[in-house]
Design a protein around this motif. Structure first.
Motif, mmCIF file in Angstrom:
data_model
loop_
_atom_site.group_PDB
_atom_site.id
_atom_site.type_symbol
_atom_site.label_atom_id
_atom_site.label_comp_id
_atom_site.label_asym_id
_atom_site.label_seq_id
_atom_site.Cartn_x
_atom_site.Cartn_y
_atom_site.Cartn_z
ATOM 1 N N UNK A 41 0.806 -1.214 0.000
ATOM 2 C CA UNK A 41 0.000 0.000 0.000
ATOM 3 C C UNK A 41 0.841 1.266 0.000
ATOM 4 N N UNK A 42 2.051 1.192 0.564
ATOM 5 C CA UNK A 42 2.959 2.350 0.557
ATOM 6 C C UNK A 42 3.577 2.579 -0.816
ATOM 7 N N UNK A 43 3.437 1.608 -1.716
ATOM 8 C CA UNK A 43 4.050 1.733 -3.031
ATOM 9 C C UNK A 43 5.272 0.858 -3.231
ATOM 10 N N UNK A 44 5.616 0.029 -2.238
ATOM 11 C CA UNK A 44 6.729 -0.900 -2.392
ATOM 12 C C UNK A 44 6.316 -1.982 -3.390
ATOM 13 N N UNK A 45 7.135 -2.267 -4.417
ATOM 14 C CA UNK A 45 6.785 -3.339 -5.355
ATOM 15 C C UNK A 45 6.516 -4.645 -4.610
ATOM 16 N N UNK A 46 5.573 -5.406 -5.117
ATOM 17 C CA UNK A 46 5.126 -6.603 -4.399
ATOM 18 C C UNK A 46 6.263 -7.576 -4.124
ATOM 19 N N UNK A 47 7.132 -7.812 -5.117
ATOM 20 C CA UNK A 47 8.206 -8.776 -4.894
ATOM 21 C C UNK A 47 9.201 -8.263 -3.851
ATOM 22 N N UNK A 48 9.463 -6.954 -3.846
ATOM 23 C CA UNK A 48 10.361 -6.383 -2.839
ATOM 24 C C UNK A 48 9.734 -6.459 -1.452
ATOM 25 N N UNK A 49 8.449 -6.149 -1.359
ATOM 26 C CA UNK A 49 7.756 -6.226 -0.074
ATOM 27 C C UNK A 49 7.786 -7.648 0.468
ATOM 28 N N UNK A 50 7.525 -8.626 -0.418
ATOM 29 C CA UNK A 50 7.541 -10.024 0.012
ATOM 30 C C UNK A 50 8.928 -10.434 0.476
ATOM 31 N N UNK A 51 9.932 -10.060 -0.292
ATOM 32 C CA UNK A 51 11.294 -10.455 0.049
ATOM 33 C C UNK A 51 11.726 -9.881 1.397
ATOM 34 N N UNK A 52 11.390 -8.614 1.650
ATOM 35 C CA UNK A 52 11.823 -7.993 2.897
ATOM 36 C C UNK A 52 11.100 -8.591 4.101
ATOM 37 N N UNK A 53 9.811 -8.836 3.980
ATOM 38 C CA UNK A 53 9.083 -9.419 5.106
ATOM 39 C C UNK A 53 9.545 -10.851 5.357
ATOM 40 N N UNK A 54 9.834 -11.592 4.304
ATOM 41 C CA UNK A 54 10.340 -12.952 4.487
ATOM 42 C C UNK A 54 11.697 -12.944 5.190
ATOM 43 N N UNK A 55 12.511 -11.956 4.894
ATOM 44 C CA UNK A 55 13.817 -11.859 5.552
ATOM 45 C C UNK A 55 13.669 -11.662 7.054
ATOM 46 N N UNK A 56 12.565 -11.025 7.451
ATOM 47 C CA UNK A 56 12.354 -10.711 8.861
ATOM 48 C C UNK A 56 11.241 -11.544 9.491
ATOM 49 N N UNK A 57 10.839 -12.606 8.807
ATOM 50 C CA UNK A 57 9.638 -13.340 9.217
ATOM 51 C C UNK A 57 9.733 -13.889 10.632
ATOM 52 N N UNK A 58 10.923 -14.289 11.066
ATOM 53 C CA UNK A 58 11.042 -14.873 12.399
ATOM 54 C C UNK A 58 11.315 -13.832 13.477
ATOM 55 N N UNK A 59 11.351 -12.582 13.093
ATOM 56 C CA UNK A 59 11.523 -11.524 14.086
ATOM 57 C C UNK A 59 10.264 -11.415 14.939
ATOM 58 N N UNK A 60 10.412 -10.819 16.095
ATOM 59 C CA UNK A 60 9.246 -10.577 16.945
ATOM 60 C C UNK A 60 8.298 -9.601 16.249
ATOM 61 N N UNK A 61 7.011 -9.705 16.577
ATOM 62 C CA UNK A 61 6.029 -8.807 15.974
ATOM 63 C C UNK A 61 6.393 -7.341 16.207
ATOM 64 N N UNK A 62 6.910 -7.033 17.384
ATOM 65 C CA UNK A 62 7.265 -5.646 17.688
ATOM 66 C C UNK A 62 8.331 -5.135 16.727
ATOM 67 N N UNK A 63 9.299 -5.997 16.382
ATOM 68 C CA UNK A 63 10.349 -5.592 15.447
ATOM 69 C C UNK A 63 9.779 -5.382 14.045
ATOM 70 N N UNK A 64 8.834 -6.224 13.656
ATOM 71 C CA UNK A 64 8.198 -6.059 12.349
ATOM 72 C C UNK A 64 7.403 -4.759 12.287
ATOM 73 N N UNK A 65 6.712 -4.449 13.355
ATOM 74 C CA UNK A 65 5.926 -3.213 13.386
ATOM 75 C C UNK A 65 6.841 -1.983 13.369
ATOM 76 N N UNK A 66 7.972 -2.080 14.039
ATOM 77 C CA UNK A 66 8.931 -0.973 14.010
ATOM 78 C C UNK A 66 9.495 -0.807 12.600
#
Length: 238
Positions: free
Chosen positions: A151-176
């Motif tokens: 929704x911010x305009x990040x390309x879908x593949x980039x958004x997916x790749x970045x979230x997958x890189x941080x998938x095991x992080x705590x929710x608080x870290x993801x929200x930050x």
């Protein structure tokens, strides 16, 4: 027809974490049937078709509140009946695809978050990869962050790749991470660059504390199961 306001998915994720505290109130609202919630907001023909979609979702074991919400949103925007029914049907199908990708054990809130991600253009393979990366923990926040990034305009593949890189992080870290990306874009950074740089920074921070070191994936957002051979960098502030 649906708004992509940046905070909507995040708010939904945080609201899900408060369900236990709000159980009595939620129970009271949940006692209202879809027909009661729709009331007279739709013309009779549209209301009948929407309730048909709701019953189809219920038979398939899918959550139905999102379908009613979509219909009410359409009514608020004075959308034509046919457009409302089509949108509700799209939600039902997205919920089904999300449940398939996330697995039968997925919670209703996860399925709804997954459906939102699919509607934003994320592929089912990314949802399945997130499940592999987080086999036990809830995916509600990662999926909500992913949808917001798009929704911010990040390309879908980039958004997916970045979230997958941080998938095991705590929710608080993801929200930050999500807040940092939004802030960077707000001051003029390119969405893709902001997401990639903030993900790398968050990853370094996790590695410097010895946390989540297995959470390093190849560049393929559909293949989150294979960690890369990556040496942690020297400790430094992100």
């Amino acid at each position: 027809m649906r708004s992509r306001r940046s905070g909507a998915r995040l708010a939904a994720a945080l609201a899900a974490l408060a369900l236990l505290a709000a159980a009595p109130a939620a129970g009271a609202q949940g006692a209202r049937t879809p027909a009661e919630r729709l009331g007279t907001r739709l013309d009779p023909a549209t209301r009948t078709q929407v309730l048909t979609e709701v019953e189809a979702a219920r038979r398939d074991g899918l959550p139905v509140e999102e379908l009613v919400d979509r219909a009410l949103e359409g009514a608020s925007k004075h959308a034509p009946g046919g457009a409302i029914v089509s949108s509700v049907r799209d939600v039902r199908r997205a919920l089904g695809r999300a449940r398939t990708a996330l697995g039968r054990g997925a919670s209703d809130v996860e399925i709804e978050a997954g459906a939102s991600a699919l509607e934003a253009g994320v592929t089912p393979s990314v949802l399945a990869s997130l499940r592999r990366a987080r086999p036990q923990a809830s995916l509600t926040v990662p999926l909500s962050v992913l949808t917001d990034l798009v929704g911010f305009g990040v390309p879908t593949d980039t958004a997916a790749r970045t979230v997958l890189r941080l998938a095991r992080a705590q929710d608080a870290a993801l929200l930050e991470f999500q807040r940092d990306v939004e802030r960077d874009i707000g001051v003029g950074a390119l969405p893709a660059a902001a997401a990639s740089l903030r993900a790398a920074s968050a990853e370094r921070s996790l590695l410097s504390t010895g946390a989540n070191s297995p959470n390093l994936y190849s560049g393929d957002p559909g293949n989150a199961s294979a960690p890369t051979n990556h040496r942690p960098p020297a400790k430094r502030k992100p």
